[in-house]
Structure formats: structure tokens, C-alpha cells
Design an enzyme around this catalytic site. Sequence first.
Site, PDB file in Angstrom:
ATOM      1  N   ASP A  48       0.828  -1.213   0.000  1.00  0.00           N
ATOM      2  CA  ASP A  48       0.000   0.000   0.000  1.00  0.00           C
ATOM      3  C   ASP A  48       0.864   1.266   0.000  1.00  0.00           C
ATOM      4  O   ASP A  48       2.102   1.197   0.010  1.00  0.00           O
ATOM      5  CB  ASP A  48      -0.921  -0.066   1.231  1.00  0.00           C
ATOM      6  CG  ASP A  48      -2.293   0.529   0.968  1.00  0.00           C
ATOM      7  OD1 ASP A  48      -2.423   1.351   0.057  1.00  0.00           O
ATOM      8  OD2 ASP A  48      -3.234   0.167   1.711  1.00  0.00           O
ATOM      9  N   ASP A  87      -9.801   3.787  -3.757  1.00  0.00           N
ATOM     10  CA  ASP A  87     -10.557   2.590  -3.370  1.00  0.00           C
ATOM     11  C   ASP A  87     -11.939   2.514  -4.020  1.00  0.00           C
ATOM     12  O   ASP A  87     -12.623   3.518  -4.184  1.00  0.00           O
ATOM     13  CB  ASP A  87     -10.741   2.561  -1.846  1.00  0.00           C
ATOM     14  CG  ASP A  87      -9.431   2.246  -1.136  1.00  0.00           C
ATOM     15  OD1 ASP A  87      -8.397   2.129  -1.815  1.00  0.00           O
ATOM     16  OD2 ASP A  87      -9.460   2.120   0.098  1.00  0.00           O
TER      17      ASP A  87
HETATM   18  C1  GLA Z   1      -5.969   1.354   1.365  1.00  0.00           C
HETATM   19  C2  GLA Z   1      -6.082   0.365   0.200  1.00  0.00           C
HETATM   20  C3  GLA Z   1      -7.219  -0.596   0.469  1.00  0.00           C
HETATM   21  C4  GLA Z   1      -6.963  -1.341   1.787  1.00  0.00           C
HETATM   22  C5  GLA Z   1      -6.750  -0.361   2.920  1.00  0.00           C
HETATM   23  C6  GLA Z   1      -6.263  -1.051   4.192  1.00  0.00           C
HETATM   24  O1  GLA Z   1      -7.083   2.164   1.439  1.00  0.00           O
HETATM   25  O2  GLA Z   1      -6.282   1.063  -1.013  1.00  0.00           O
HETATM   26  O3  GLA Z   1      -7.376  -1.498  -0.599  1.00  0.00           O
HETATM   27  O4  GLA Z   1      -5.828  -2.169   1.626  1.00  0.00           O
HETATM   28  O5  GLA Z   1      -5.793   0.644   2.579  1.00  0.00           O
HETATM   29  O6  GLA Z   1      -6.069  -0.182   5.249  1.00  0.00           O
END
Ligand code: GLA
Length: 395
Positions: free
Chosen positions: A142, A197
Amino acid sequence: MVALACSMLQLPAQKFQGLAMTPPMGWNSWNKFACNVSEQLIRETADAMVSSGMKDAGYEYVVIDDCWQVSRDSLGFIVADPKKFPSGVKALADYIHSKGLKFGIYSCAGAQTCGGRPAGRGHEYQDAISYAKWGVDYLKYDWCNTNKLNAEGSYTTMRDALHEAGRPIVFSLCEWGDNKPWLWAKEVGHLWRTTGDIFNCFDCVEDHGTWKSWGVMQIVDKQEGLRQYAGPGHWNDPDMLEIGNGMAVNQDRAHFSMWCMLAAPLISGNDLRSMSQQTRDVLSNKEVIAIDQDSLGVQGFRQMVKDSVETWLKPLRNGEWALCLLNRSKSVRNVELDWKTFSVIDKLSNRTLDTTGKEIYKLRDLWLKKNTGDTRKPLKAIIPGQDVQCLKIFK
Ligand code: GLA
């Protein structure tokens, strides 16, 4: 001899070759369970992946997302939450492997993950050793809390660390497209997120104040212009699936079809232990999955938009094509497609679909799972709101 040993040591680090030759398929805990992960959940999910037929349909990686980790030990090694993972990560990986599945884990290039857990920055080589020892097959990495870090540099460090640790691991960059990873990540990882996301909604934007998450249609629109960067071993990742998390079945079907047309990784994000037959039927439609997994590895494209209906095309191996009509409106649309005037050239793949001449192509409806005639007669499709009709076009 010394010279030989030195030159062997200096083999340039690289990503593991030959992995993810088709878009990875699996399950990840985040979309449904967020921080609520445990070894019990992961084991039961692996069981369900096998018993539900998902494994048989091609799903392979079982990935724990954020919040499995709590601290570092006195030597700096990452420590899994002993309450949630009392048997340890290695035992969990062994269990998943015993089911014929593969095991994935999550970390982050910053000092802390997005969920505030200890992350990789400054511990890359050490973490890679832990992952290799545990039997990790897939790492999602991430981009939270990275401040002024350089994205290409940070992800390259982790790639090199994985290479050094020696266990082939699919490397999934989760950098949200902020630094255009499609321009540099082909040599770094096997897939890269192209957007922020996903949000469990067909057509909306969720505003969280400092950041936004995106509905299925919004994510589809953000893929514009990126298809040239994808191919075997290096995929655009429009984020994980929300199928079975509450959208209507027609929306789920359209979501799944579009991900397949985009040659996207198919990482399910629902509760596999309790999914309905309807959800299972969408996620494990092998004929639609075959479009995603086609070995030509060419991402599809939007060829036309008319009255809220988009025509999507994806060239397949052996001169075959997939065609999806996506109705983005909430009301039904009657679509007529006259094959006598239909001719498309895809410059990227150098493929042509021309139904105007003598050549007759057969049509197969991939959701009805039936052959539905050929290109001699115009196609007449009735497409309910926020739904699709997907065809395979073949000789
Ligand atoms: C980010 C990523 C998500 C998930 C969260 C976890 O937002 O884009 O897909 O992995 O972190 O905290």
C-alpha cells in the site's frame, strides 16, 4: 573463481518473471471485513473457496489485507496479532497451501499501514525474509504514510527485497494511480492499482472529506487511456470486487463483466462462507472468467456509446472477440446492432473484427450460456437497467 562468485552475487534484482501471466484471481479480506481479520476467518474462507467451486473456477490467492500485524519484535521482525492469529502466519500459509491454494499478505511502503499498523519503510529486506519464510505467494503493498517518498524508488526497493529473499511472490502495487505506476511499474510489479478505493455502489462517489472512494462506473471511466500498459505479467488493477456485498444482481453482473473486459485481477471481496447461489453464479461464471483470463492478455476497450449503452470489445486468442453491451441507465434499453455495418480495427493488438463481408461469426451469450445465432441477422438485445449482455464472437 572469486570473480565468478562476485558476478553471481551481482545478478541484478528484478521482479519474479513468469508470474501472473493472466490476471491474478483470488479473495481479499478488506472489502467485507476491513480490520476484522483472524486466522479463523482466513481458514474458513479457504475452505469455502474450495467447497463453493470458486477454486475450480480459477480463484487461487487467499489474501489477508491490513490489520494482521501488531508490532515489531526486539530485532525488528514484524509480529502478527497473537490474539487474532494464535497459530502464527506460517501455520496459516501451510493450511492454505494444503488446500491447493496460495497465500497472500499485505503491507505498506510507509512507516505505518493505512490502518495505522507497523509497515515496511526501513524494514523491506527484513520483511521480505519473513514473507519468504512463512510461504507467502502474493504481497499487496500500500501507499499510506509515505510523505515525500518517491513511489518508483520505494516499490523498487521492496521488489529487490523480495527478489533477494528468493521466494517467487506476486507483487501487487497499491499506489492508487497517484504517480502513474502504469508508466514505470511493468519492471517492478505484476499489477498496480489505477485508482483510489472502490466503494460498494454501482454509480456514485463517496466523499470521506480528505479522500474519495469510487463506485463501479466511476472506476470503469478512470481506466480510459490505460489499456496499452497492461499485458501478461503486468496488469492494470481497478481494485477488488464488491460482488455479493449488497449491490443488485444485475449490477453485480455488470461489475463482473466489466472487470473481465478490462483484463482486471479478479479478487473477490465478499464473505465466501455465506454467499448466496446468485453471488456464486456471478463470481464463478467460467465463460465470463475465460474472457478475463484469455491468454492474449489484451485489455478491452469502449468502442461506442449511444443512449447510455456502451459497446465494449476485447480481442481474444484465435481471432475470437468478446463484446459486452453495458446499459448504464436505470431503465431498459433496446439495442440493435447491424453486423452488416460493423467493422472494428484495434490498432493496439492489431486485430480486426469485420462482420460486413462473407465471413459468418457465431454468437454465444455468456450469461445465458447459450449460442444465440450468428452475424447474418442483426442483433436485437433488450438490456435491463444497469445490466449487460455479453457475447463471445467466434467462427
Ligand atoms: C488502502 C487500500 C485498500 C486497503 C486499505 C487497508 O485504502 O487502497 O485497498 O488495503 O488501505 O487499510
